[in-house]
Motif scaffolding. Structure first.
Motif, PDB file in Angstrom:
ATOM      1  N   ILE A 183       0.845  -1.204   0.000  1.00  0.00           N
ATOM      2  CA  ILE A 183       0.000   0.000   0.000  1.00  0.00           C
ATOM      3  C   ILE A 183       0.877   1.249   0.000  1.00  0.00           C
ATOM      4  O   ILE A 183       0.638   2.200  -0.755  1.00  0.00           O
ATOM      5  CB  ILE A 183      -0.977  -0.015   1.198  1.00  0.00           C
ATOM      6  CG1 ILE A 183      -2.069  -1.060   0.967  1.00  0.00           C
ATOM      7  CG2 ILE A 183      -1.584   1.364   1.434  1.00  0.00           C
ATOM      8  CD1 ILE A 183      -2.955  -1.326   2.182  1.00  0.00           C
ATOM      9  N   LYS A 184       1.918   1.259   0.833  1.00  0.00           N
ATOM     10  CA  LYS A 184       2.821   2.415   0.908  1.00  0.00           C
ATOM     11  C   LYS A 184       3.524   2.650  -0.423  1.00  0.00           C
ATOM     12  O   LYS A 184       3.663   3.796  -0.865  1.00  0.00           O
ATOM     13  CB  LYS A 184       3.840   2.221   2.033  1.00  0.00           C
ATOM     14  CG  LYS A 184       3.229   2.331   3.412  1.00  0.00           C
ATOM     15  CD  LYS A 184       4.239   2.046   4.502  1.00  0.00           C
ATOM     16  CE  LYS A 184       3.569   2.021   5.870  1.00  0.00           C
ATOM     17  NZ  LYS A 184       4.481   1.638   6.935  1.00  0.00           N
ATOM     18  N   ILE A 185       3.957   1.592  -1.069  1.00  0.00           N
ATOM     19  CA  ILE A 185       4.631   1.723  -2.369  1.00  0.00           C
ATOM     20  C   ILE A 185       3.665   2.284  -3.411  1.00  0.00           C
ATOM     21  O   ILE A 185       4.003   3.206  -4.162  1.00  0.00           O
ATOM     22  CB  ILE A 185       5.208   0.365  -2.840  1.00  0.00           C
ATOM     23  CG1 ILE A 185       6.363  -0.058  -1.935  1.00  0.00           C
ATOM     24  CG2 ILE A 185       5.668   0.448  -4.301  1.00  0.00           C
ATOM     25  CD1 ILE A 185       6.803  -1.500  -2.141  1.00  0.00           C
ATOM     26  N   ALA A 186       2.453   1.739  -3.456  1.00  0.00           N
ATOM     27  CA  ALA A 186       1.458   2.205  -4.421  1.00  0.00           C
ATOM     28  C   ALA A 186       1.103   3.672  -4.186  1.00  0.00           C
ATOM     29  O   ALA A 186       0.965   4.447  -5.140  1.00  0.00           O
ATOM     30  CB  ALA A 186       0.205   1.333  -4.351  1.00  0.00           C
ATOM     31  N   GLU A 187       0.992   4.079  -2.923  1.00  0.00           N
ATOM     32  CA  GLU A 187       0.699   5.484  -2.598  1.00  0.00           C
ATOM     33  C   GLU A 187       1.849   6.387  -3.015  1.00  0.00           C
ATOM     34  O   GLU A 187       1.628   7.442  -3.630  1.00  0.00           O
ATOM     35  CB  GLU A 187       0.436   5.647  -1.100  1.00  0.00           C
ATOM     36  CG  GLU A 187      -0.887   5.106  -0.643  1.00  0.00           C
ATOM     37  CD  GLU A 187      -1.085   5.161   0.864  1.00  0.00           C
ATOM     38  OE1 GLU A 187      -2.254   5.197   1.277  1.00  0.00           O
ATOM     39  OE2 GLU A 187      -0.091   5.151   1.629  1.00  0.00           O
ATOM     40  N   ARG A 188       3.069   5.969  -2.694  1.00  0.00           N
ATOM     41  CA  ARG A 188       4.260   6.776  -3.004  1.00  0.00           C
ATOM     42  C   ARG A 188       4.403   7.033  -4.497  1.00  0.00           C
ATOM     43  O   ARG A 188       4.802   8.097  -4.916  1.00  0.00           O
ATOM     44  CB  ARG A 188       5.502   6.084  -2.461  1.00  0.00           C
ATOM     45  CG  ARG A 188       6.771   6.908  -2.535  1.00  0.00           C
ATOM     46  CD  ARG A 188       7.921   6.230  -1.826  1.00  0.00           C
ATOM     47  NE  ARG A 188       7.381   5.098  -1.083  1.00  0.00           N
ATOM     48  CZ  ARG A 188       8.028   4.015  -0.710  1.00  0.00           C
ATOM     49  NH1 ARG A 188       9.272   3.892  -0.933  1.00  0.00           N
ATOM     50  NH2 ARG A 188       7.456   3.036  -0.050  1.00  0.00           N
ATOM     51  N   HIS A 189       4.060   6.033  -5.318  1.00  0.00           N
ATOM     52  CA  HIS A 189       4.232   6.146  -6.764  1.00  0.00           C
ATOM     53  C   HIS A 189       2.931   6.473  -7.494  1.00  0.00           C
ATOM     54  O   HIS A 189       2.889   6.451  -8.724  1.00  0.00           O
ATOM     55  CB  HIS A 189       4.849   4.860  -7.315  1.00  0.00           C
ATOM     56  CG  HIS A 189       6.220   4.602  -6.783  1.00  0.00           C
ATOM     57  ND1 HIS A 189       7.329   5.312  -7.197  1.00  0.00           N
ATOM     58  CD2 HIS A 189       6.654   3.726  -5.841  1.00  0.00           C
ATOM     59  CE1 HIS A 189       8.396   4.881  -6.549  1.00  0.00           C
ATOM     60  NE2 HIS A 189       8.008   3.916  -5.714  1.00  0.00           N
ATOM     61  N   ASN A 190       1.891   6.787  -6.718  1.00  0.00           N
ATOM     62  CA  ASN A 190       0.589   7.175  -7.269  1.00  0.00           C
ATOM     63  C   ASN A 190       0.048   6.141  -8.266  1.00  0.00           C
ATOM     64  O   ASN A 190      -0.454   6.489  -9.328  1.00  0.00           O
ATOM     65  CB  ASN A 190       0.664   8.566  -7.911  1.00  0.00           C
ATOM     66  CG  ASN A 190      -0.713   9.181  -8.045  1.00  0.00           C
ATOM     67  OD1 ASN A 190      -1.616   8.908  -7.260  1.00  0.00           O
ATOM     68  ND2 ASN A 190      -0.874  10.008  -9.077  1.00  0.00           N
ATOM     69  N   LEU A 191       0.174   4.873  -7.913  1.00  0.00           N
ATOM     70  CA  LEU A 191      -0.326   3.779  -8.748  1.00  0.00           C
ATOM     71  C   LEU A 191      -1.729   3.420  -8.255  1.00  0.00           C
ATOM     72  O   LEU A 191      -1.915   2.544  -7.411  1.00  0.00           O
ATOM     73  CB  LEU A 191       0.610   2.574  -8.665  1.00  0.00           C
ATOM     74  CG  LEU A 191       2.036   2.817  -9.148  1.00  0.00           C
ATOM     75  CD1 LEU A 191       2.932   1.638  -8.796  1.00  0.00           C
ATOM     76  CD2 LEU A 191       2.044   3.077 -10.653  1.00  0.00           C
TER      77      LEU A 191
END
Length: 167
Positions: free
Chosen positions: A31-39
């Protein structure tokens, strides 16, 4: 994005093996990765997975929150399949909370939409949820009909195994 797909495979594997805490931890990271990269599509998917984890743990109210977040994002990017999956899972959460009216609203609504869209796997998934709803209401013949109809839509052996278990 590739890393998120790998996370998802690991999360599903840990769930099947019963290591829910590891699945939870990996899903939070994803979730954090997806949020950080706006995916957004990946974020919607991972929020849905987090809802599933909370549902497995019996935290249906928390699951509802994650399914709602997943649906909002899916709607914002016009991802109809994930929107329906999230909304249908909201219905199942309400069903698990014995909130039958809310469960009926969400499950029947998503079932109708899935049929209109004519996407077999999605229709089978929503019919399964409708079967669970009818079973909970005590309408065993209707539940059985939903499960049988779902079997006719989806060729997946895992879906068939789940349906046969509920029949």
């Amino acid at each position: 994005k590739g890393k998120l797909i790998a996370y998802q495979a690991l999360v599903l594997s840990y769930n099947k093996l019963g290591n829910i805490s590891k699945a939870f931890q990996l899903t939070l990271q994803a979730i954090k990765i997806a949020e950080r990269h706006n995916l957004k599509q990946e974020l919607s998917n991972k929020l849905f997975l987090m809802g599933n984890i909370h549902s497995l743990l019996g935290n249906y109210r928390k699951a509802l929150g994650y399914y709602r977040q997943s649906k909002i994002i899916a709607d914002s990017i016009q991802d109809v399949s994930w929107s329906i999956m999230s909304e249908g899972s909201m219905g199942v959460s309400y069903l698990n909370l014995n909130m039958i009216d809310s469960a009926t609203y969400y499950i029947e609504s998503t079932n109708k939409t899935a049929v209109v869209l004519n996407i077999d796997w999605l229709t089978a998934n929503q019919l399964t949820k409708l079967g669970h709803l009818e079973k909970k209401k005590g309408n065993h013949n209707k539940a059985l009909n939903c499960y049988k109809l779902a079997l006719s839509f989806d060729g997946s052996s895992s879906v068939k195994a789940e349906l046969l278990f509920h029949m």
